[in-house]
Design a protein around this motif. Structure first.
Motif, PDB file in Angstrom:
ATOM      1  N   LEU A  60       3.766  14.142   5.508  1.00  0.00           N
ATOM      2  CA  LEU A  60       2.870  14.440   4.389  1.00  0.00           C
ATOM      3  C   LEU A  60       3.414  15.612   3.559  1.00  0.00           C
ATOM      4  O   LEU A  60       3.335  15.604   2.325  1.00  0.00           O
ATOM      5  CB  LEU A  60       1.484  14.777   4.962  1.00  0.00           C
ATOM      6  N   ARG A 109       6.150  14.323   1.425  1.00  0.00           N
ATOM      7  CA  ARG A 109       5.575  13.527   0.337  1.00  0.00           C
ATOM      8  C   ARG A 109       4.995  14.438  -0.749  1.00  0.00           C
ATOM      9  O   ARG A 109       5.129  14.178  -1.940  1.00  0.00           O
ATOM     10  CB  ARG A 109       4.484  12.624   0.906  1.00  0.00           C
ATOM     11  N   HIS A 110       4.373  15.525  -0.313  1.00  0.00           N
ATOM     12  CA  HIS A 110       3.793  16.467  -1.277  1.00  0.00           C
ATOM     13  C   HIS A 110       4.884  17.081  -2.154  1.00  0.00           C
ATOM     14  O   HIS A 110       4.740  17.188  -3.377  1.00  0.00           O
ATOM     15  CB  HIS A 110       3.016  17.565  -0.528  1.00  0.00           C
ATOM     16  N   ALA A 148       5.916  14.622  -4.684  1.00  0.00           N
ATOM     17  CA  ALA A 148       4.872  14.420  -5.702  1.00  0.00           C
ATOM     18  C   ALA A 148       4.839  15.578  -6.694  1.00  0.00           C
ATOM     19  O   ALA A 148       4.718  15.366  -7.907  1.00  0.00           O
ATOM     20  CB  ALA A 148       3.513  14.261  -5.018  1.00  0.00           C
ATOM     21  N   THR A 193      -4.412  24.175  -4.298  1.00  0.00           N
ATOM     22  CA  THR A 193      -4.539  23.032  -3.377  1.00  0.00           C
ATOM     23  C   THR A 193      -5.135  23.490  -2.045  1.00  0.00           C
ATOM     24  O   THR A 193      -5.866  22.744  -1.403  1.00  0.00           O
ATOM     25  CB  THR A 193      -3.177  22.347  -3.137  1.00  0.00           C
ATOM     26  N   VAL A 235      -2.597  13.167  -8.531  1.00  0.00           N
ATOM     27  CA  VAL A 235      -2.054  12.645  -7.269  1.00  0.00           C
ATOM     28  C   VAL A 235      -1.323  13.729  -6.445  1.00  0.00           C
ATOM     29  O   VAL A 235      -1.568  13.871  -5.241  1.00  0.00           O
ATOM     30  CB  VAL A 235      -1.154  11.411  -7.533  1.00  0.00           C
ATOM     31  N   ILE A 287      -2.627  15.074  -2.717  1.00  0.00           N
ATOM     32  CA  ILE A 287      -1.797  15.064  -1.496  1.00  0.00           C
ATOM     33  C   ILE A 287      -1.705  16.483  -0.918  1.00  0.00           C
ATOM     34  O   ILE A 287      -1.801  16.679   0.297  1.00  0.00           O
ATOM     35  CB  ILE A 287      -0.394  14.483  -1.802  1.00  0.00           C
ATOM     36  N   LEU A 323      -2.971  17.582   2.725  1.00  0.00           N
ATOM     37  CA  LEU A 323      -2.010  18.240   3.623  1.00  0.00           C
ATOM     38  C   LEU A 323      -2.595  19.540   4.174  1.00  0.00           C
ATOM     39  O   LEU A 323      -2.581  19.783   5.385  1.00  0.00           O
ATOM     40  CB  LEU A 323      -0.717  18.522   2.859  1.00  0.00           C
ATOM     41  N   TYR A 364      -9.564   6.699  -2.631  1.00  0.00           N
ATOM     42  CA  TYR A 364      -8.958   6.901  -3.951  1.00  0.00           C
ATOM     43  C   TYR A 364      -9.778   6.075  -4.941  1.00  0.00           C
ATOM     44  O   TYR A 364      -9.658   4.851  -5.009  1.00  0.00           O
ATOM     45  CB  TYR A 364      -7.505   6.433  -3.905  1.00  0.00           C
ATOM     46  N   LEU A 413       3.606   7.119  -3.818  1.00  0.00           N
ATOM     47  CA  LEU A 413       3.412   8.457  -3.232  1.00  0.00           C
ATOM     48  C   LEU A 413       2.191   8.481  -2.312  1.00  0.00           C
ATOM     49  O   LEU A 413       2.104   9.304  -1.398  1.00  0.00           O
ATOM     50  CB  LEU A 413       3.230   9.501  -4.342  1.00  0.00           C
ATOM     51  N   LEU A 414       1.262   7.582  -2.557  1.00  0.00           N
ATOM     52  CA  LEU A 414      -0.010   7.601  -1.823  1.00  0.00           C
ATOM     53  C   LEU A 414      -0.005   6.709  -0.579  1.00  0.00           C
ATOM     54  O   LEU A 414      -0.957   6.737   0.202  1.00  0.00           O
ATOM     55  CB  LEU A 414      -1.149   7.156  -2.753  1.00  0.00           C
ATOM     56  N   VAL A 470      -1.278   7.866   2.784  1.00  0.00           N
ATOM     57  CA  VAL A 470      -2.185   9.011   2.558  1.00  0.00           C
ATOM     58  C   VAL A 470      -3.602   8.491   2.323  1.00  0.00           C
ATOM     59  O   VAL A 470      -4.575   9.026   2.857  1.00  0.00           O
ATOM     60  CB  VAL A 470      -1.735   9.845   1.333  1.00  0.00           C
TER      61      VAL A 470
END
Ligand code: SF4
Length: 222
Positions: free
Chosen positions: A6, A9-10, A13, A97, A124, A128, A132, A145, A158-159, A162
């Motif tokens: 994750l 991925r963040h 993103a 975040t 998005v 994320i 996270l 979502y 990207l999702l 998640v």
């Protein structure tokens, strides 16, 4: 998804904000330095409200409610929008975040069945990042979502892993109407492609024994 994956991925993103292509408008602006695109969203999450909501679809709201995060800004401009100050003027509060992650944990402590991100498309990476941050502290609710359905395949990639439940709108099948009423003439094609990708990722809706959704796609025809 594991926290390490994750986190990776963040990072990817957030990188995408440098030349924003998070929705089919592909503005290409650098949101990392505050350059505004069509939606007006920036680098940090901007949130209009966070609350436990009981008016969502029954498999989402259940008996204890859905932990809802209403993002400011929108990548469409609908003449019938009920939330104009939020969607078009960006009314809301900017937060980190980590702060948003803390709000997710609070929703979990309040007993919400899930966390439900409304109008999430321009946010998005921030979504994320918040998940996270919360997951690092034990957050375990399903992620919903809840979008207008004008989503890009790039953002949906990207999702993957998640998001547990996709709740997209199907607003138009007519490009003319989509253009006239929402300044989004290419909505139908992108909407159909996005929904196909959502189904590929999570399949049809499934639920726990108490009929609360735990995975899948639930379409909203609006
Ligand atoms: S998310 Fe906003 S800035 Fe990014 S492509 Fe879509 S409308 Fe443009």
């Amino acid at each position: 998804m594991e926290v390490a994956v994750l986190r990776e991925r963040h990072g990817k993103a957030v990188g995408a904000l440098g030349r924003c292509r998070l929705c089919p408008r592909v503005c290409g602006v650098n949101r990392r330095v505050g350059e505004p695109g069509f939606c007006g969203a920036g680098l940090s999450p901007r949130v209009a409200a966070v609350s436990v909501h009981h008016g969502e679809e029954p498999p989402i709201s259940g008996s204890r409610g859905s932990g809802t995060v209403f993002f400011s800004h929108c990548n469409m401009k609908c003449i019938f929008c009920q939330n104009y100050p939020i969607s078009q003027l960006g009314v809301g509060v900017e937060m980190s975040t980590e702060e948003l992650g803390e709000r997710l944990l609070r929703l979990e402590r309040k007993g919400a069945h899930n966390v439900n991100f409304v109008t999430p498309t321009p946010h998005v990476p921030q979504l994320i990042g918040a998940v996270l941050s919360a997951r690092e502290q034990g957050f375990a609710l399903p992620v919903v979502y809840n979008s207008n359905g004008y989503d890009s395949l790039e953002a949906l990639a990207l999702l993957e892993g998640v998001v547990d439940i996709y709740l997209p709108d199907v607003k138009y099948v007519s490009p003319r109407l989509a253009g006239d009423a929402s300044s989004t003439h290419d909505y139908p094609g992108h909407n159909a492609a996005a929904i196909s990708e959502m189904f590929r990722q999570v399949g049809p809706l499934s639920a726990w024994e108490d009929a609360i959704a735990n995975k899948g796609v639930l379409l909203q025809e609006i």
